[in-house]
Motif scaffolding. Structure first.
Motif, PDB file in Angstrom:
ATOM      1  N   CYS A  20      97.981  36.174  42.235  1.00  0.00           N
ATOM      2  CA  CYS A  20      96.799  35.643  42.893  1.00  0.00           C
ATOM      3  C   CYS A  20      96.298  34.415  42.120  1.00  0.00           C
ATOM      4  O   CYS A  20      96.143  34.452  40.907  1.00  0.00           O
ATOM      5  CB  CYS A  20      95.707  36.713  42.954  1.00  0.00           C
ATOM      6  N   GLN A  22      93.465  33.144  42.245  1.00  0.00           N
ATOM      7  CA  GLN A  22      92.041  33.218  41.911  1.00  0.00           C
ATOM      8  C   GLN A  22      91.736  34.231  40.814  1.00  0.00           C
ATOM      9  O   GLN A  22      91.009  33.937  39.877  1.00  0.00           O
ATOM     10  CB  GLN A  22      91.212  33.555  43.165  1.00  0.00           C
ATOM     11  N   CYS A  23      92.269  35.441  40.940  1.00  0.00           N
ATOM     12  CA  CYS A  23      91.913  36.478  39.968  1.00  0.00           C
ATOM     13  C   CYS A  23      93.086  36.868  39.075  1.00  0.00           C
ATOM     14  O   CYS A  23      92.919  37.611  38.114  1.00  0.00           O
ATOM     15  CB  CYS A  23      91.347  37.712  40.672  1.00  0.00           C
ATOM     16  N   GLU A  35      96.814  37.525  51.637  1.00  0.00           N
ATOM     17  CA  GLU A  35      95.670  37.285  50.769  1.00  0.00           C
ATOM     18  C   GLU A  35      95.415  38.473  49.857  1.00  0.00           C
ATOM     19  O   GLU A  35      95.750  39.611  50.176  1.00  0.00           O
ATOM     20  CB  GLU A  35      94.430  36.942  51.594  1.00  0.00           C
ATOM     21  N   CYS A  36      94.824  38.176  48.735  1.00  0.00           N
ATOM     22  CA  CYS A  36      94.568  39.184  47.718  1.00  0.00           C
ATOM     23  C   CYS A  36      93.580  40.236  48.208  1.00  0.00           C
ATOM     24  O   CYS A  36      92.547  39.905  48.787  1.00  0.00           O
ATOM     25  CB  CYS A  36      94.023  38.480  46.478  1.00  0.00           C
ATOM     26  N   CYS A  39      90.215  39.785  45.881  1.00  0.00           N
ATOM     27  CA  CYS A  39      89.280  38.670  45.984  1.00  0.00           C
ATOM     28  C   CYS A  39      89.517  37.797  47.220  1.00  0.00           C
ATOM     29  O   CYS A  39      88.752  36.889  47.486  1.00  0.00           O
ATOM     30  CB  CYS A  39      89.370  37.808  44.717  1.00  0.00           C
ATOM     31  N   GLY A  41      91.959  35.774  47.617  1.00  0.00           N
ATOM     32  CA  GLY A  41      92.598  34.514  47.232  1.00  0.00           C
ATOM     33  C   GLY A  41      94.043  34.427  47.701  1.00  0.00           C
ATOM     34  O   GLY A  41      94.608  35.386  48.205  1.00  0.00           O
TER      35      GLY A  41
END
Ligand SMILES: [Zn+2]
Length: 51
Positions: A20, A22-23, A35-36, A39, A41
């Motif tokens: 991911c 983002q995280c 998508e995660c 989050c 992301g």
């Protein structure tokens, strides 16, 4: 003399690692996980960055 042995050998595991953006969560999947779940992301295929 044997030649032309281009067998990759281990083809049992066709999944790739996705991280991911983002995280940093890492999942293994055969295709993009989308998508995660943590989050929302985007995931990046980690294998593609090993050039
Ligand atoms: Zn995430």
């Amino acid at each position: 003399m044997p030649h032309d042995q281009d067998v990759e050998g281990d083809t049992s595991d066709i999944s790739s690692e996705y991280e991911c953006l983002q995280c940093g969560k890492i999942v293994r999947a055969e295709t993009s996980p989308g998508e995660c779940a943590e989050c929302g992301g985007e995931f990046q295929n980690r294998a593609k960055s090993l050039e």
